[in-house]
Structures are given as structure tokens and as C-alpha cells.
Scaffold this motif. Sequence first.
Motif, mmCIF file in Angstrom:
data_model
loop_
_atom_site.group_PDB
_atom_site.id
_atom_site.type_symbol
_atom_site.label_atom_id
_atom_site.label_comp_id
_atom_site.label_asym_id
_atom_site.label_seq_id
_atom_site.Cartn_x
_atom_site.Cartn_y
_atom_site.Cartn_z
ATOM 1 N N PRO A 72 16.825 102.990 38.028
ATOM 2 C CA PRO A 72 16.254 103.633 37.087
ATOM 3 C C PRO A 72 15.803 104.915 37.727
ATOM 4 N N GLY A 73 16.241 106.086 36.622
ATOM 5 C CA GLY A 73 15.995 107.295 37.054
ATOM 6 C C GLY A 73 16.493 108.087 38.145
ATOM 7 N N ALA A 74 17.508 107.349 38.911
ATOM 8 C CA ALA A 74 18.057 107.793 40.000
ATOM 9 C C ALA A 74 18.625 109.135 39.825
ATOM 10 N N ARG A 75 18.720 110.099 40.674
ATOM 11 C CA ARG A 75 19.279 111.358 40.617
ATOM 12 C C ARG A 75 20.603 111.375 41.409
ATOM 13 N N ILE A 76 21.777 110.863 41.106
ATOM 14 C CA ILE A 76 23.028 110.947 41.722
ATOM 15 C C ILE A 76 23.828 112.103 41.137
ATOM 16 N N LEU A 83 33.348 107.118 39.466
ATOM 17 C CA LEU A 83 32.640 105.850 38.953
ATOM 18 C C LEU A 83 31.758 106.142 37.641
ATOM 19 N N THR A 84 31.709 105.317 36.790
ATOM 20 C CA THR A 84 30.728 105.591 35.600
ATOM 21 C C THR A 84 29.542 104.771 36.099
ATOM 22 N N ILE A 85 28.451 105.510 36.133
ATOM 23 C CA ILE A 85 27.035 105.016 36.561
ATOM 24 C C ILE A 85 26.238 105.132 35.268
ATOM 25 N N ALA A 86 25.571 104.023 34.808
ATOM 26 C CA ALA A 86 24.735 104.142 33.858
ATOM 27 C C ALA A 86 23.413 104.211 34.384
ATOM 28 N N ASP A 89 21.953 101.498 36.998
ATOM 29 C CA ASP A 89 22.812 100.826 38.054
ATOM 30 C C ASP A 89 22.365 100.839 39.149
ATOM 31 N N VAL A 90 22.525 99.969 39.940
ATOM 32 C CA VAL A 90 22.221 99.896 41.575
ATOM 33 C C VAL A 90 23.594 99.479 42.269
ATOM 34 N N PHE A 91 23.890 100.098 43.374
ATOM 35 C CA PHE A 91 25.165 100.033 44.265
ATOM 36 C C PHE A 91 24.806 99.714 45.472
#
Length: 169
Positions: A72-76, A83-86, A89-91
Amino acid sequence: MSTTQESPLVFTADELDLIGRTADALSAYMGKPVLAEVIDADETGFEWALFAVPLDVDDKTDDLVLVQVGGPGARIIGNQGGLTIADGDVFECEYLWAIQLSDLEGVRFIKVDQEGEEIAWSENLRDVLPFVMADEPVSDDIDDLEDDEPDDDDDIFDPHEEATPRTLH
């Protein structure tokens, strides 16, 4: 100068752009997604960016340094390697390296390897990145790209070089 909670070290917009473009270039070079996540300065007083490759369920992880990217709230930043990142999402990823900000005199960027060792440091972000990233666009003028002069490097594909036929005996 000391790092404090009131004035954390943060990446500039240009630095974030360069980090994102580096992740994109690595994705193209490696042929698989490379994610760059910027970690907030709240806990450490400085931002840092980590570069990591998302793992497939079949990947062997025995010899890899693993990190989790996202949440939640990650700054990628960057294009996320296709990739489609919602949000949320954690990888599970293989850690490649990180770049942390520093307030040391003459050192703004420190590159940290998989063992946690500081392996490079510089005032210029480009000096600690694996690719030379130029801000100048590539010329669209075909004349700038062509080699009009013959050379002597035995390059058989140079259309301007007059080749003398070789006689093999």
C-alpha cells in the motif's frame, strides 16, 4: 551537516526520472521486469531507491537476496517493466542493489550491493548507475549517423569502403 527527521534527504524530480529510466533500461537489457521502488525517508532521514527483479513461482531462490517490493502506497517508478501493478500489490523479488541519499560532504549518492556493502559513491547520480543515460535525444538526421569515410578496420559492412577482393591460396 546532519540528517534530521525535520529535513529528510529526498530525491529531486530529475533524479527520480533518471532512476525510473534506469529501471526501464535494465528491463530492456535483462529481458525481464526490473522494479525501482523509492523508500520514504520517514524512518532513516533519507530516501533510497532499490532495484529488484520480481520472481516467478518457479524461480529458485536459494542463492538470491530477496526483498519485497510494493504494498500500500509504494512508490514504484519507471514503467514497471511492463507489469501492471495495483496499489497494494506486493512482489517477492531478487534484490539487485540500492541507491541511498547521503549528507556527507561531496557525496549525495551511495550505491549498496547485495551484501549491504557500499560499493560506489558520488555527487552525481549518473556515476553510480549501470548505464550512461544521455539527456540529448538521438539525432534523426541520417547524415549524422552514417560513416562517410572509408576506414581500415576490415569492417565488411561499411558501404563507403572500397573493398579489394581477397585472394586465398
